[in-house]
Design a protein around this motif. Structure first.
Motif, PDB file in Angstrom:
ATOM      1  N   GLN A  71      11.135  11.174 -12.775  1.00 26.65           N
ATOM      2  CA  GLN A  71      11.408  10.156 -13.787  1.00 26.65           C
ATOM      3  C   GLN A  71      10.153   9.368 -14.154  1.00 26.65           C
ATOM      4  O   GLN A  71       9.882   9.140 -15.332  1.00 26.65           O
ATOM      5  CB  GLN A  71      12.497   9.204 -13.286  1.00 26.65           C
ATOM      6  CG  GLN A  71      12.812   8.083 -14.252  1.00 26.65           C
ATOM      7  CD  GLN A  71      13.719   7.016 -13.652  1.00 26.65           C
ATOM      8  OE1 GLN A  71      13.881   6.932 -12.444  1.00 26.65           O
ATOM      9  NE2 GLN A  71      14.301   6.209 -14.503  1.00 26.65           N
ATOM     10  N   ALA A  75       8.100   9.176 -17.755  1.00 28.88           N
ATOM     11  CA  ALA A  75       8.082   7.905 -18.478  1.00 28.88           C
ATOM     12  C   ALA A  75       6.700   7.265 -18.561  1.00 28.88           C
ATOM     13  O   ALA A  75       6.403   6.549 -19.505  1.00 28.88           O
ATOM     14  CB  ALA A  75       9.054   6.927 -17.828  1.00 28.88           C
ATOM     15  N   GLN A  81       0.536   2.399 -19.824  1.00 36.42           N
ATOM     16  CA  GLN A  81       1.759   2.488 -19.024  1.00 36.42           C
ATOM     17  C   GLN A  81       1.432   2.549 -17.533  1.00 36.42           C
ATOM     18  O   GLN A  81       2.130   1.957 -16.712  1.00 36.42           O
ATOM     19  CB  GLN A  81       2.579   3.707 -19.440  1.00 36.42           C
ATOM     20  CG  GLN A  81       3.199   3.568 -20.805  1.00 36.42           C
ATOM     21  CD  GLN A  81       3.800   4.874 -21.294  1.00 36.42           C
ATOM     22  OE1 GLN A  81       3.275   5.963 -21.037  1.00 36.42           O
ATOM     23  NE2 GLN A  81       4.910   4.768 -22.006  1.00 36.42           N
ATOM     24  N   GLN A  84       0.582  -0.931 -16.470  1.00 34.33           N
ATOM     25  CA  GLN A  84       1.813  -1.709 -16.308  1.00 34.33           C
ATOM     26  C   GLN A  84       2.525  -1.344 -15.005  1.00 34.33           C
ATOM     27  O   GLN A  84       3.047  -2.216 -14.305  1.00 34.33           O
ATOM     28  CB  GLN A  84       2.750  -1.480 -17.496  1.00 34.33           C
ATOM     29  CG  GLN A  84       2.249  -2.056 -18.797  1.00 34.33           C
ATOM     30  CD  GLN A  84       3.101  -1.633 -19.983  1.00 34.33           C
ATOM     31  OE1 GLN A  84       4.048  -0.857 -19.856  1.00 34.33           O
ATOM     32  NE2 GLN A  84       2.756  -2.151 -21.153  1.00 34.33           N
ATOM     33  N   THR A  94       8.334 -11.012 -14.433  1.00 34.19           N
ATOM     34  CA  THR A  94       8.620 -11.479 -15.787  1.00 34.19           C
ATOM     35  C   THR A  94       8.616 -13.005 -15.807  1.00 34.19           C
ATOM     36  O   THR A  94       8.551 -13.655 -14.766  1.00 34.19           O
ATOM     37  CB  THR A  94       9.997 -10.985 -16.260  1.00 34.19           C
ATOM     38  OG1 THR A  94      11.005 -11.603 -15.447  1.00 34.19           O
ATOM     39  CG2 THR A  94      10.124  -9.470 -16.182  1.00 34.19           C
ATOM     40  N   GLY A 100       8.986  -5.994 -11.055  1.00 34.19           N
ATOM     41  CA  GLY A 100       8.956  -4.676 -11.670  1.00 34.19           C
ATOM     42  C   GLY A 100       9.288  -3.556 -10.700  1.00 34.19           C
ATOM     43  O   GLY A 100       9.347  -2.390 -11.081  1.00 34.19           O
ATOM     44  N   TYR A 108      11.410  -0.668 -12.151  1.00 30.64           N
ATOM     45  CA  TYR A 108      12.260  -1.039 -13.289  1.00 30.64           C
ATOM     46  C   TYR A 108      11.442  -0.813 -14.555  1.00 30.64           C
ATOM     47  O   TYR A 108      10.703  -1.692 -15.009  1.00 30.64           O
ATOM     48  CB  TYR A 108      12.718  -2.496 -13.170  1.00 30.64           C
ATOM     49  CG  TYR A 108      13.595  -2.745 -11.979  1.00 30.64           C
ATOM     50  CD1 TYR A 108      14.920  -2.297 -11.974  1.00 30.64           C
ATOM     51  CD2 TYR A 108      13.124  -3.404 -10.856  1.00 30.64           C
ATOM     52  CE1 TYR A 108      15.748  -2.511 -10.878  1.00 30.64           C
ATOM     53  CE2 TYR A 108      13.943  -3.626  -9.760  1.00 30.64           C
ATOM     54  CZ  TYR A 108      15.252  -3.176  -9.777  1.00 30.64           C
ATOM     55  OH  TYR A 108      16.061  -3.388  -8.688  1.00 30.64           O
ATOM     56  N   LEU A 109      11.564   0.377 -15.103  1.00 30.70           N
ATOM     57  CA  LEU A 109      10.743   0.770 -16.245  1.00 30.70           C
ATOM     58  C   LEU A 109      10.896  -0.178 -17.431  1.00 30.70           C
ATOM     59  O   LEU A 109       9.910  -0.453 -18.125  1.00 30.70           O
ATOM     60  CB  LEU A 109      11.093   2.201 -16.666  1.00 30.70           C
ATOM     61  CG  LEU A 109      10.719   3.286 -15.657  1.00 30.70           C
ATOM     62  CD1 LEU A 109      11.370   4.607 -16.019  1.00 30.70           C
ATOM     63  CD2 LEU A 109       9.208   3.420 -15.576  1.00 30.70           C
ATOM     64  N   ASP A 110      12.102  -0.674 -17.663  1.00 32.26           N
ATOM     65  CA  ASP A 110      12.337  -1.548 -18.809  1.00 32.26           C
ATOM     66  C   ASP A 110      11.628  -2.890 -18.683  1.00 32.26           C
ATOM     67  O   ASP A 110      11.358  -3.549 -19.676  1.00 32.26           O
ATOM     68  CB  ASP A 110      13.838  -1.769 -19.014  1.00 32.26           C
ATOM     69  CG  ASP A 110      14.522  -2.370 -17.786  1.00 32.26           C
ATOM     70  OD1 ASP A 110      14.155  -2.005 -16.646  1.00 32.26           O
ATOM     71  OD2 ASP A 110      15.430  -3.205 -17.974  1.00 32.26           O
ATOM     72  N   ARG A 111      11.286  -3.290 -17.472  1.00 27.81           N
ATOM     73  CA  ARG A 111      10.619  -4.585 -17.266  1.00 27.81           C
ATOM     74  C   ARG A 111       9.101  -4.499 -17.340  1.00 27.81           C
ATOM     75  O   ARG A 111       8.439  -5.522 -17.514  1.00 27.81           O
ATOM     76  CB  ARG A 111      10.994  -5.163 -15.898  1.00 27.81           C
ATOM     77  CG  ARG A 111      12.442  -5.523 -15.745  1.00 27.81           C
ATOM     78  CD  ARG A 111      12.689  -6.095 -14.367  1.00 27.81           C
ATOM     79  NE  ARG A 111      14.115  -6.202 -14.081  1.00 27.81           N
ATOM     80  CZ  ARG A 111      14.612  -6.401 -12.885  1.00 27.81           C
ATOM     81  NH1 ARG A 111      13.806  -6.538 -11.837  1.00 27.81           N
ATOM     82  NH2 ARG A 111      15.912  -6.481 -12.711  1.00 27.81           N
ATOM     83  N   GLN A 114       6.978  -6.437 -19.887  1.00 33.55           N
ATOM     84  CA  GLN A 114       7.132  -7.896 -19.891  1.00 33.55           C
ATOM     85  C   GLN A 114       6.511  -8.589 -18.675  1.00 33.55           C
ATOM     86  O   GLN A 114       6.562  -9.815 -18.571  1.00 33.55           O
ATOM     87  CB  GLN A 114       8.622  -8.284 -19.944  1.00 33.55           C
ATOM     88  CG  GLN A 114       9.296  -7.997 -21.265  1.00 33.55           C
ATOM     89  CD  GLN A 114       9.935  -6.614 -21.269  1.00 33.55           C
ATOM     90  OE1 GLN A 114      10.540  -6.226 -20.302  1.00 33.55           O
ATOM     91  NE2 GLN A 114       9.771  -5.888 -22.360  1.00 33.55           N
TER      92      GLN A 114
END
Length: 156
Positions: A71, A75, A81, A84, A94, A100, A108-111, A114
């Motif tokens: 995964q 991603a 990336q 990050q 955040t 993260g 937590y890829l979505d975070r 931020q």
């Protein structure tokens, strides 16, 4: 092990291996020191990591399942990336204080976009390591968490 036997090194490094060296070659060991590596006694039966995490035996290794899944490799592609990701792994949070990464769930890829800058690494260090990882990607790092007994013959 030969260099240890000859007295050239008094240290054995690397997670669970220190326990096995102490069990198999006690004459070589006077002390053991590990960080974040729980002792697991040798077992007559093999238990794959997903089973051990799901059973609650080692819930803190849940992140290793994500690393082995592919995964993150899929991603996380660009240098930004990767930067990050490293920021999240090293404690970036955040504005709401959400991390993260955690050991039970992984990244937590979505975070990641931020996250504020971690206090554990300077921007210069993040840039350096992101550039280094970008040369070859995350495959080697992530692949090291896969279970060789669960790989298909084509992967071996």
């Amino acid at each position: 092990m030969e260099h240890v036997r000859r007295g050239h090194s008094k240290q054995v490094r690397g997670g669970a291996i220190v326990y096995r060296v102490a069990l198999w070659w006690p004459e070589l060991v006077t002390h053991i020191f590990t960080i974040c590596t729980p002792y697991t006694a040798p077992s007559k039966s093999y238990a794959p990591l997903p089973e051990m995490v799901k059973s609650g035996r080692v819930p803190n290794f849940g992140y290793q399942l994500q690393l082995a899944s592919g995964q993150l490799e899929e991603a996380i592609q660009s240098t930004e990336q990767i930067r990050q990701l490293l920021n999240g792994l090293y404690g970036g949070v955040t504005d709401d204080g959400l991390g993260g990464f955690d050991v039970k769930s992984g990244v937590y890829l979505d975070r990641l976009p931020q996250l504020k800058q971690t206090k554990l690494m300077s921007q210069r260090m993040l840039d350096f390591y992101a550039d280094q990882y970008a040369k070859n990607g995350l495959h080697g790092t992530c692949k090291s968490f896969s279970d060789p007994l669960q790989e298909s013959p084509a992967e071996k």
